[in-house]
Design a protein around this motif. Structure first.
Motif, PDB file in Angstrom:
ATOM      1  N   LYS A  13     -20.935  38.465   3.679  1.00 38.09           N
ATOM      2  CA  LYS A  13     -20.259  39.409   2.224  1.00 38.09           C
ATOM      3  C   LYS A  13     -21.389  40.349   1.724  1.00 38.09           C
ATOM      4  N   ARG A  14     -21.059  41.874   1.495  1.00 43.48           N
ATOM      5  CA  ARG A  14     -21.980  42.402   0.940  1.00 43.48           C
ATOM      6  C   ARG A  14     -21.417  42.548  -0.893  1.00 43.48           C
ATOM      7  N   THR A  15     -22.151  43.181  -1.516  1.00 45.56           N
ATOM      8  CA  THR A  15     -21.864  43.329  -2.834  1.00 45.56           C
ATOM      9  C   THR A  15     -21.630  45.297  -2.865  1.00 45.56           C
ATOM     10  N   PRO A  16     -21.758  45.670  -3.981  1.00 44.02           N
ATOM     11  CA  PRO A  16     -20.881  47.294  -3.861  1.00 44.02           C
ATOM     12  C   PRO A  16     -22.276  47.886  -4.078  1.00 44.02           C
ATOM     13  N   LEU A  17     -23.056  47.483  -4.148  1.00 42.61           N
ATOM     14  CA  LEU A  17     -24.818  47.980  -3.888  1.00 42.61           C
ATOM     15  C   LEU A  17     -25.592  48.030  -2.333  1.00 42.61           C
ATOM     16  N   PHE A  63     -27.909  34.926   1.716  1.00 41.52           N
ATOM     17  CA  PHE A  63     -28.088  34.092   0.378  1.00 41.52           C
ATOM     18  C   PHE A  63     -26.975  34.119   0.286  1.00 41.52           C
ATOM     19  N   ALA A  64     -26.679  32.313   0.706  1.00 42.94           N
ATOM     20  CA  ALA A  64     -24.710  32.223   0.199  1.00 42.94           C
ATOM     21  C   ALA A  64     -24.214  32.768   1.123  1.00 42.94           C
ATOM     22  N   GLY A  65     -23.544  33.319   2.498  1.00 45.33           N
ATOM     23  CA  GLY A  65     -23.433  34.422   2.881  1.00 45.33           C
ATOM     24  C   GLY A  65     -23.107  35.365   2.457  1.00 45.33           C
ATOM     25  N   TRP A  66     -24.056  35.673   1.781  1.00 38.45           N
ATOM     26  CA  TRP A  66     -24.394  37.215   1.023  1.00 38.45           C
ATOM     27  C   TRP A  66     -25.663  37.779   1.811  1.00 38.45           C
ATOM     28  N   LEU A 116     -35.074  45.672 -12.095  1.00 36.22           N
ATOM     29  CA  LEU A 116     -33.164  46.170 -11.678  1.00 36.22           C
ATOM     30  C   LEU A 116     -32.690  45.428 -11.375  1.00 36.22           C
ATOM     31  N   PHE A 117     -32.236  44.176 -11.463  1.00 39.30           N
ATOM     32  CA  PHE A 117     -31.324  43.144 -10.090  1.00 39.30           C
ATOM     33  C   PHE A 117     -29.901  43.845  -9.959  1.00 39.30           C
ATOM     34  N   ASP A 118     -30.054  43.049  -8.430  1.00 43.31           N
ATOM     35  CA  ASP A 118     -28.234  43.296  -8.075  1.00 43.31           C
ATOM     36  C   ASP A 118     -28.228  41.991  -8.251  1.00 43.31           C
ATOM     37  N   VAL A 119     -27.141  41.515  -8.755  1.00 45.54           N
ATOM     38  CA  VAL A 119     -26.399  40.260  -8.644  1.00 45.54           C
ATOM     39  C   VAL A 119     -25.354  40.258  -9.233  1.00 45.54           C
ATOM     40  N   SER A 120     -24.323  41.328  -8.228  1.00 45.24           N
ATOM     41  CA  SER A 120     -23.442  41.691  -8.682  1.00 45.24           C
ATOM     42  C   SER A 120     -22.149  40.063  -7.383  1.00 45.24           C
ATOM     43  N   VAL A 140     -15.436  42.428 -10.488  1.00 39.52           N
ATOM     44  CA  VAL A 140     -16.476  43.291 -11.126  1.00 39.52           C
ATOM     45  C   VAL A 140     -18.218  43.376 -10.677  1.00 39.52           C
ATOM     46  N   GLY A 141     -18.338  44.291 -10.900  1.00 39.42           N
ATOM     47  CA  GLY A 141     -20.000  44.226 -10.213  1.00 39.42           C
ATOM     48  C   GLY A 141     -21.685  43.545 -11.295  1.00 39.42           C
ATOM     49  N   GLN A 142     -22.008  43.767 -11.342  1.00 43.19           N
ATOM     50  CA  GLN A 142     -23.580  43.034 -12.148  1.00 43.19           C
ATOM     51  C   GLN A 142     -24.457  43.579 -11.593  1.00 43.19           C
ATOM     52  N   VAL A 143     -25.334  43.430 -12.739  1.00 45.19           N
ATOM     53  CA  VAL A 143     -26.980  44.596 -12.717  1.00 45.19           C
ATOM     54  C   VAL A 143     -27.675  43.159 -13.985  1.00 45.19           C
TER      55      VAL A 143
END
Length: 367
Positions: free
Chosen positions: A5-9, A23-26, A48-52, A144-147
């Protein structure tokens, strides 16, 4: 082969030269410039971290508060509006389903942030235990996206991008309508590094705009993008647990040293009976901190006292901030006294270690 899986970032990470790992399938960056540089940036300025990849769940309904109380170890009845709470969800055996953050928007609406590796498991757990409550449980993780903006200059950087008075956001509180470069975000004064900072939530399709704006504005203020490697060294120095290391289905919050977040005087919650019994009988195992002069301890390495195997390492590093080799281990409680000597098996060699206090690094939270 399973597709990661990929985050929006994801594209933003590639442009920044992120070294991508599973990392855990991401598919997420383990580092950009380097773990040490990113770690030190957070300690001295900001990162700044991507935690999406983290999971988000809405719990709504007239029984929302009583349901939350049923599934968590901490006491959500004490929460004010827009206040957050660190807590655990436990099995009836006392082992940990997950450690999570619970935000109270009002008595009929709670927002949960859960670990990425556990999202499907947690959502199933919530649904399976909700039958007696008038609630709806909505997994909104994909929306939801999260940083996370972390470090001593985090407020200074974010303040340049919003009209919201960030001083008014107290530690473990959130503001739900912070406009960052035209994007409406939920901003909470929380994090996973031991430093002051913010976790920022937006619609998934707008998180890249938020990410780019923060990085551009903070560039001249020492801000660097930071990735999973630094996230782990930072949380470890601050003695913040990681699910799968210091917490698991088999490790209880009491064994992990998280009894503060377990309110045994609260009305019934899942796992309470087992934890009451464990506390009364005394702990058989404990998470301890240790220091060593030679070798680097890694997760899973065996721990010995003489010829007796007494446990295993949960996390170990050469600490970037402290310039020491330190670790955490789950061991038999009878061997857990401070200043006790133990041994860590590193490959075929056994190296001495000393049990020390868990306060590796003084956390710099803004109260």
């Amino acid at each position: 082969m399973e597709t990661l899986k990929r985050t929006p970032l994801f594209d933003a990470h590639i442009k920044l030269g992120g070294k991508m790992v599973d990392f855990a399938g991401w598919e997420l960056p383990i580092q950009y410039e380097g773990i040490i540089q990113e770690h030190e940036s957070v300690r001295n300025a900001a990162g700044l971290f991507d935690v999406s990849h983290m999971g988000e769940v809405d719990v709504k309904g007239k029984d929302a508060l009583s349901f939350i109380q049923h599934i968590i170890t901490n006491d959500a009845s004490k929460l004010e509006k827009n206040q957050a709470l660190y807590t655990l969800m436990c099995h009836p055996t006392g082992g940990v389903v997950d450690d999570i953050l619970v935000y109270k928007f009002n008595d009929e609406h709670f927002f949960l942030v859960i670990n990425a590796a556990n999202t499907d498991k947690d959502v199933k757990w919530l649904l399976d235990n909700s039958n007696d409550f008038n609630v709806t449980i909505d997994n909104i993780s994909n929306k939801v996206g999260q940083v996370a903006l972390q470090g001593p200059r985090a407020q200074e950087i974010l303040a340049g991008l919003t009209d919201t008075d960030l001083e008014s956001i107290k530690f473990f509180y959130c503001h739900r309508e912070v406009i960052i470069d035209g994007v409406k975000c939920l901003v909470s004064r929380t994090g996973y590094t031991g430093e002051d900072g913010f976790e920022i939530f937006s619609p998934a399709e707008e998180i890249e705009k938020v990410w780019n704006s923060i990085l551009a504005y903070g560039k001249d203020k020492g801000l660097k993008p930071a990735a999973l490697g630094a996230r782990d060294t930072l949380r470890f120095e601050a003695n913040l647990p990681l699910y799968g290391n210091e917490l698991s289905d088999e490790i209880t919050p009491l064994e992990a040293g998280l009894g503060f977040f377990v309110k045994l005087d609260k009305n019934h919650f899942i796992g309470k009976d087992a934890l009451v019994k464990q506390k009364a009988e005394g702990l058989k195992k404990k998470i301890v901190a240790f220091q060593m002069e030679k070798g680097i301890p890694r997760h899973g390495y065996e721990v010995y006292k003489g010829d007796t195997k007494i446990g295993f390492v949960t996390t170990g590093y050469s600490s970037p901030s402290l310039k020491k080799t330190i670790g955490l281990a789950l061991i038999d409680a009878e061997y857990s006294a401070l200043d006790s000597e133990i041994e860590i098996k590193i490959r075929k060699n056994v190296q001495p270690a000393t049990i020390i206090k868990k306060s590796f690094y003084k956390r710099n939270y803004k109260k």
